[in-house]
Design a protein around this motif. Sequence first.
Motif, mmCIF file in Angstrom:
data_model
loop_
_atom_site.group_PDB
_atom_site.id
_atom_site.type_symbol
_atom_site.label_atom_id
_atom_site.label_comp_id
_atom_site.label_asym_id
_atom_site.label_seq_id
_atom_site.Cartn_x
_atom_site.Cartn_y
_atom_site.Cartn_z
ATOM 1 N N GLY A 179 0.817 -1.274 -0.101
ATOM 2 C CA GLY A 179 -0.017 -0.013 -0.005
ATOM 3 C C GLY A 179 0.817 1.408 0.075
ATOM 4 O O GLY A 179 2.043 1.228 0.222
ATOM 5 N N SER A 182 -1.278 7.887 2.148
ATOM 6 C CA SER A 182 -2.224 8.704 1.599
ATOM 7 C C SER A 182 -1.578 10.073 1.161
ATOM 8 O O SER A 182 -0.689 10.542 1.580
ATOM 9 C CB SER A 182 -3.565 9.115 2.462
ATOM 10 N N ARG A 325 -7.208 -1.128 -2.153
ATOM 11 C CA ARG A 325 -7.378 -0.978 -0.817
ATOM 12 C C ARG A 325 -7.418 -2.303 -0.246
ATOM 13 O O ARG A 325 -6.873 -2.530 0.817
ATOM 14 C CB ARG A 325 -8.467 0.039 -0.413
ATOM 15 N N ARG A 352 -6.006 -4.565 4.956
ATOM 16 C CA ARG A 352 -6.056 -3.379 4.149
ATOM 17 C C ARG A 352 -4.962 -2.605 4.182
ATOM 18 O O ARG A 352 -3.939 -2.963 4.901
ATOM 19 C CB ARG A 352 -7.522 -2.691 4.479
ATOM 20 N N ASP A 353 -4.905 -1.743 2.972
ATOM 21 C CA ASP A 353 -3.579 -1.023 2.730
ATOM 22 C C ASP A 353 -3.483 -0.149 3.944
ATOM 23 O O ASP A 353 -4.538 0.549 4.351
ATOM 24 C CB ASP A 353 -3.635 -0.092 1.477
ATOM 25 N N TYR A 356 -4.985 3.952 3.534
ATOM 26 C CA TYR A 356 -6.270 4.257 3.413
ATOM 27 C C TYR A 356 -7.427 3.342 3.946
ATOM 28 O O TYR A 356 -8.075 3.541 5.124
ATOM 29 C CB TYR A 356 -6.861 4.403 1.950
ATOM 30 N N GLY A 357 -7.276 1.973 3.533
ATOM 31 C CA GLY A 357 -8.300 0.972 3.777
ATOM 32 C C GLY A 357 -8.187 0.799 5.615
ATOM 33 O O GLY A 357 -9.286 0.775 6.068
#
Length: 409
Positions: A179, A182, A325, A352-353, A356-357
């Motif tokens: 990932g 952000s 994500r 999740r990444d 973000y996720g």
Amino acid sequence: MSQAKHEVFDLVLFGATSFVGRLVAEHLAARADAENLNWAIAGRSETKLAGVRAEIGCPDLATIVADAHDDAALLSLCARTRVVISTVGPYALHGEPLVRSCAQTGTDYADLTAEVPWMAQMIERYQVRAAQSGARLVFCCGFDSVPSDLGVAHLQSQARTRFGTPCQRVAMRIQAMRGRVSGGTVATMTNMARQLRDEPGQQQYITDPYSICPADKRPTTKQRPVTRPFWDRDAKAWGAPFVMAAVNEHVVHRTNALAEPSYGTEFSYNEAQLTGRGLKGRAGAYGLAGALGTFMAAVSFQATRNLLERFVLPAPGQGPNATKRANGFFDVRFHGHTPSGDTVRTRVRGDRDPGYGATSRIFGEAGLCLACDNPGAVPGGFWTPASLMAEPLTARLERHAGVTFVADE
């Protein structure tokens, strides 16, 4: 404002129209009924807020229009909720008015900041006011720094159970991660680089590992941050500096200090990213360290920073799609050593990444923890995720955010 003036909410999400804000809103919408949550979203544009309502399938959700620099609107917002969680960064540019309003009104608060100088300044300016009003304010409630802070707390709990004493030395290592950071995190990093160039005095907040600890509880133990490639004997792999280590290390030390200190006065902690074994791992460590040094040097100068922001770096409001994500993850390992030489290990994994996720779900659960798991008699002031809500937030993350905490034997 679309809600009745007398309505009081359990939680308001401020900055709901940002990319991460929309993901947090989506998570809260999926969890609101189970928590019996009375909540609202807030931001600068009624039109964009209405778009978020439509996206998350909550057409009747209350909205509050408020600008991050409008003190009157922020005070009105805080008067209508018990908890505010904010995604409006960089916080050094946009965050202080909301912190001030929460401290004044006694409203609990959480955010996603990773700006150590700003955190130190907010604590200096508003700790007394928050203590008087009863507001509990918690920084760093995303991937920075919840896995680090709760991971250390989990490891220390295991150490006390098994050996009757906390670990004196703890190291966090990024074992694997997929990932990217952000756009908001990138904006925060570039703004911090700009501040450190224009205001050299702020460098002290970064270099002092105890700069956000209470002034009367700052240990004197020398810390050894990872600044170059090295061979990690515990992990049996090569390691390199981790880009967010300085932020997480400050948060973990504040947690220890606030608990007077639960990890001991000689506690030491650092973070790094593992790159593997053999020649490939060594080359990876030197390559990663070099890339990080080059990036930090580049964002320190206006011309190269402008080029990076224009052609390379993700902008605030941008992010990966749902498939990317969902395909991201993180795997973080903690290695601890007690004063007598016993070892303890803990793994923290997320499905999740990180940028973000995972962050959106971690942050959403942190807000729900503040709103629904009553901290009880905990006084007002600036707390950390682990010092205020370690056990309930850990349980929430395992049940609802795809984050697991496992003690390695």
